[in-house]
Motif scaffolding. Structure first.
Motif, mmCIF file in Angstrom:
data_model
loop_
_atom_site.group_PDB
_atom_site.id
_atom_site.type_symbol
_atom_site.label_atom_id
_atom_site.label_comp_id
_atom_site.label_asym_id
_atom_site.label_seq_id
_atom_site.Cartn_x
_atom_site.Cartn_y
_atom_site.Cartn_z
ATOM 1 N N SER A 213 0.759 -1.299 0.048
ATOM 2 C CA SER A 213 0.152 -0.030 0.126
ATOM 3 C C SER A 213 0.822 1.106 -0.114
ATOM 4 N N SER A 215 1.971 2.366 2.643
ATOM 5 C CA SER A 215 1.572 3.298 4.051
ATOM 6 C C SER A 215 1.587 2.262 5.016
ATOM 7 N N ARG A 263 7.098 -5.143 -9.014
ATOM 8 C CA ARG A 263 7.080 -3.578 -8.825
ATOM 9 C C ARG A 263 8.604 -3.146 -9.082
ATOM 10 N N ASN A 455 -9.287 1.974 -11.768
ATOM 11 C CA ASN A 455 -8.281 2.780 -12.071
ATOM 12 C C ASN A 455 -7.239 2.032 -13.236
ATOM 13 N N PRO A 483 2.863 0.369 -14.969
ATOM 14 C CA PRO A 483 2.724 0.558 -13.488
ATOM 15 C C PRO A 483 1.632 -0.641 -12.909
ATOM 16 N N ASN A 484 1.851 -0.660 -11.829
ATOM 17 C CA ASN A 484 0.820 -1.358 -10.888
ATOM 18 C C ASN A 484 0.873 -3.049 -11.359
ATOM 19 N N SER A 524 -3.846 3.033 0.468
ATOM 20 C CA SER A 524 -2.802 3.444 -0.943
ATOM 21 C C SER A 524 -3.538 4.986 -1.181
ATOM 22 N N ARG A 525 -2.586 6.004 -1.235
ATOM 23 C CA ARG A 525 -2.786 7.080 -1.718
ATOM 24 C C ARG A 525 -2.917 7.344 -3.247
ATOM 25 N N GLN A 526 -2.480 6.155 -3.750
ATOM 26 C CA GLN A 526 -2.427 6.333 -5.208
ATOM 27 C C GLN A 526 -3.719 5.921 -5.822
ATOM 28 N N PHE A 527 -4.639 5.011 -5.068
ATOM 29 C CA PHE A 527 -5.757 4.453 -5.292
ATOM 30 C C PHE A 527 -7.125 5.278 -4.664
ATOM 31 N N GLY A 529 -6.539 8.562 -2.814
ATOM 32 C CA GLY A 529 -6.250 9.967 -2.878
ATOM 33 C C GLY A 529 -7.495 10.713 -2.981
ATOM 34 N N ARG A 534 -4.542 13.511 3.341
ATOM 35 C CA ARG A 534 -3.798 12.436 4.226
ATOM 36 C C ARG A 534 -4.691 12.362 5.269
#
Length: 709
Positions: A213, A215, A263, A455, A483-484, A524-527, A529, A534
């Motif tokens: 994640s 985080s 990754r 996403n 990515p991902n 996850s801030r990516q998914f 946000g 935050r």
């Protein structure tokens, strides 16, 4: 040294020459290099302390989980107050069989002599001599036996006690027993290391969630979900010696390493080395590891087919699996089930597909490429698996295909019914989805899946609307990467584990922990946000954990309130009679769980046991279980006598019990013995009057021992 002077310049758009920017003073600017270095140093120091803090928190979480499962085990059996014999009796079925080899290796004069007894065993499947290290995946017992002997030897040299003993009054007409506690007690040493290993597993799962994640809150979500759904995620607290207790922690490590590979921007064969090592540690303790690795292989292959990784990364992954497989195959002395596994044939055909990438990519149309790759995988895997099995005449895993066949058709035979009549091998029970729903685990994962898939599809649409970018990402590079990729892999992995858990309830030990891992993506801030700042995001997650804890804490209390005290006086009485009244070479037959106990506690030869993954053993057990069929007693006697058996253990419960319609032993036998349908079961005849074919030599309210006359 004086800092360098810096002049701010702009570019003249007309001639492309640099010139001082108008309106900016030409005086010296305040030098920033030193303060920048200081800021960088502070950030590095903060990063180091942050990482140290995460590792320390992982240690605390692992230690907490170790105590959690150890305390539940103690409360369930009052293990600390049991005698050595009672502790051995508590390891029923396969657990007792595995523990017996550990006992052999620590009680022999030297470790090598004990290892030789395990590798040349003529007690487990009398009169055959078998290599149980090859057949039963006993490397955990080997490692623990070495550790115990070293521990005892060092403390003996230092003259330090390793255990404390006292007498325990058992009451209820039972004689007092001596109970010992401490790592010098073999059973304590054994289970403590199982709990320690599963504590490390929880630490790894926390780090896994944090890494996936990005985080720390992701790791917390993973761990909280696991604890709140503990009863659905593991059974190590009730069954420490089972193979999954040793193997599953290494699967978590292995999936972590695969995730890191997917990754990583750059990959090298050092990744292969680490994946190979973790694969070996997963495969050596558990025969079922090949099926879990097959799902991982297909999940990573699907990620490759969709263009998220290139052939370079796929080759690194395959190299790791091949290395782990070959080392395991050698260390397991050429275990036949590995060679005929779908995992082996799947690896072979996927390696071929990756090597043929240039020819397959020449088709240019992605859907056509996917059809070719999928067709090659399906046909090739099945073809190679059955060709190898036919070539080497290996049928040890044939029952697995029969079990799946019986689940989706009306096909039945004796062996499939023994499996499917057991709850753990039946379809997932209806209560399981409801339990993960009440803790909000299932809803949380559904939200993750919806957002993540949206996403990913949006990103794919963006790439395909920009052809040049799509070409760069998808088809032209062996080292290509989107990515991902690791997220796509986990989506496929979760789908595979879900199918496995639905078909065989026991396999929810893969499914539930992976659900917990997927909840980490909520942080996850990516998914996610888009939820806002935050602080707001994490506040919402804190509320979610609190809501999950309402039912989760209730689940934990239910586990904490399980209290008992192991006692099995009838089995203990029978074991003591066998040790006192029979010769050391007397051969026994009977129900599989009881035979494991007879071997462990008396070291008498047996002809059948609970490890059912061998074609020959399955036929032996079927012959022994004729005493629960409707066949004539004289026929039962002749069949068992021809196996070299001296004594038969008869349990009346096996004669009368019935888990559901069609699942009594007599009904199971009716499938293959239609000629005797309607007759009185042989076990009922033997219970009332075993003469003249058998002689009753021992009886209590649960067990009878019949001697063949």
């Amino acid at each position: 040294m004086a800092p360098r002077k810096r002049q701010v310049q702009g570019t003249d758009a007309a001639n492309g020459k640099s010139s001082p920017i108008k309106g900016v003073s030409k005086h010296k600017l305040v030098p920033k290099s030193r303060s920048g270095d200081e800021d960088s140093s502070k950030k590095n120091a903060t990063s180091v302390w942050y990482k140290i803090g995460i590792v320390f928190l992982a240690f605390i979480i692992g230690y907490t989980h170790r105590n959690h499962i150890a305390n539940m085990f103690e409360r369930d059996r009052h293990f600390s107050h049991l005698s050595t014999l009672e502790r051995e009796l508590a390891f029923r079925t396969e657990m007792g069989l595995y523990y017996s080899y550990y006992k052999t290796m620590i009680e022999s004069p030297t470790f090598l002599e004990g290892l030789d007894q395990v590798m040349s065993d003529n007690i487990t499947e009398f009169p055959l001599t078998i290599n149980t290290l090859k057949r039963f995946n006993l490397y955990p017992e080997v490692v623990l036996a070495v550790g115990f002997r070293i521990y005892e030897g060092v403390n003996r040299a230092l003259q330090r006690p390793t255990k404390m003993c006292w007498n325990v009054n058992r009451g209820q007409g039972l004689s007092p027993v001596q109970s010992c506690e401490g790592l010098g007690e073999p059973s304590y040493f054994y289970v403590e290391h199982v709990f320690f290993l599963n504590g490390l597993m929880m630490s790894a799962l926390f780090l896994f969630g944090t890494y996936l994640s990005g985080s720390l809150f992701g790791g917390v979500l993973t761990v909280a979900s696991f604890f709140f759904n503990h009863g659905e995620a593991t059974r190590v607290q009730w069954t420490p010696p089972l193979r999954e207790s040793f193997a599953y922690p290494f699967l978590v490590l292995q999936m972590f390493l695969v995730t890191h590979l997917l990754r990583s921007q750059k990959c090298s064969y050092i990744h292969s080395v680490f994946i190979a090592m973790s694969t070996v540690m997963f495969m050596l303790p558990w025969q079922f590891a090949q099926f879990a690795l097959l799902t991982e292989l297909i999940a990573v292959f699907a990620t490759y087919v969709l263009g998220y990784i290139g052939s370079r990364k796929m080759k690194v992954f395959l190299m790791g699996l091949w290395g782990g497989f070959l080392v395991s195959y050698v260390l397991l002395f050429g275990n036949a089930m590995l060679l005929t596994s779908f995992f082996f044939s799947g690896m072979f055909i996927i390696t071929l597909i990756v090597l043929l990438e240039p020819a397959i990519e020449a088709l240019r149309i992605p859907p056509l490429i996917w059809i070719v790759q999928g067709g090659m995988l399906a046909v090739g895997t099945l073809g190679i698996k059955f060709a190898v099995a036919k070539l080497f005449n290996i049928a040890d895993d044939a029952h697995i295909g029969d079990i799946f066949r019986s689940k989706f058709s009306d096909y039945k035979n004796f062996h499939t019914m023994l499996y499917t009549c057991a709850a753990e091998f039946d379809f997932m029970e209806a209560e399981t989805p409801w339990r993960v729903l009440k803790t909000l685990l299932a809803p949380a994962v559904i939200v993750v899946l919806v957002v993540v898939v949206y996403n990913l599809l949006s990103a794919e649409y963006t790439r395909w609307t920009n052809r040049s970018e799509a070409d760069i990402y998808i088809r032209k590079q062996t080292n290509r990467s989107k990515p991902n990729a690791e997220i796509v892999y986990h989506l496929f992995q979760l789908a595979a584990f879900t199918i496995m858990a639905v078909i065989i309830m026991r396999l929810k030990l893969f499914w539930t922990p992976h659900l917990c891992l997927m909840t980490s993506l909520l942080a996850s801030r990516q998914f996610f946000g888009w939820l806002g700042s935050r602080e707001r995001h994490y506040a919402m997650l804190a509320i979610l954990v609190a809501c999950m804890g309402i039912q989760g804490y209730s689940n934990l209390q239910t586990q904490w309130n399980i209290r008992g005290e192991f006692s099995n006086a009838p089995l203990e009485e029978m074991v003591e009679w066998i040790k006192a009244k029979t010769t050391k070479n007397a051969v026994f037959a009977g129900p599989m769980p009881t035979m494991a106990t007879v071997k462990l506690c008396t070291n008498r030869p047996i002809v059948n046991h609970p490890h059912y993954e061998d074609a020959g053993l399955r036929e032996r057990t079927k012959k022994v279980y004729m005493m629960y069929s409707r066949k004539p007693v004289y026929e039962v006697k002749k069949t068992i006598q021809d196996m070299g058996v001296d004594y038969v253990v008869l349990e009346d419960s096996w004669c009368v019990r019935r888990s559901r319609q069609g699942c009594s032993m007599a009904e199971i036998w009716d499938i293959e013995d239609e000629a005797n349908q309607g007759q009185t079961p042989a076990c009922a005849v033997l219970r009332d009057n075993p003469e003249p074919h058998f002689k009753k030599v021992f009886q209590n309210n649960v067990y009878q021992i019949l001697k063949i006359t």
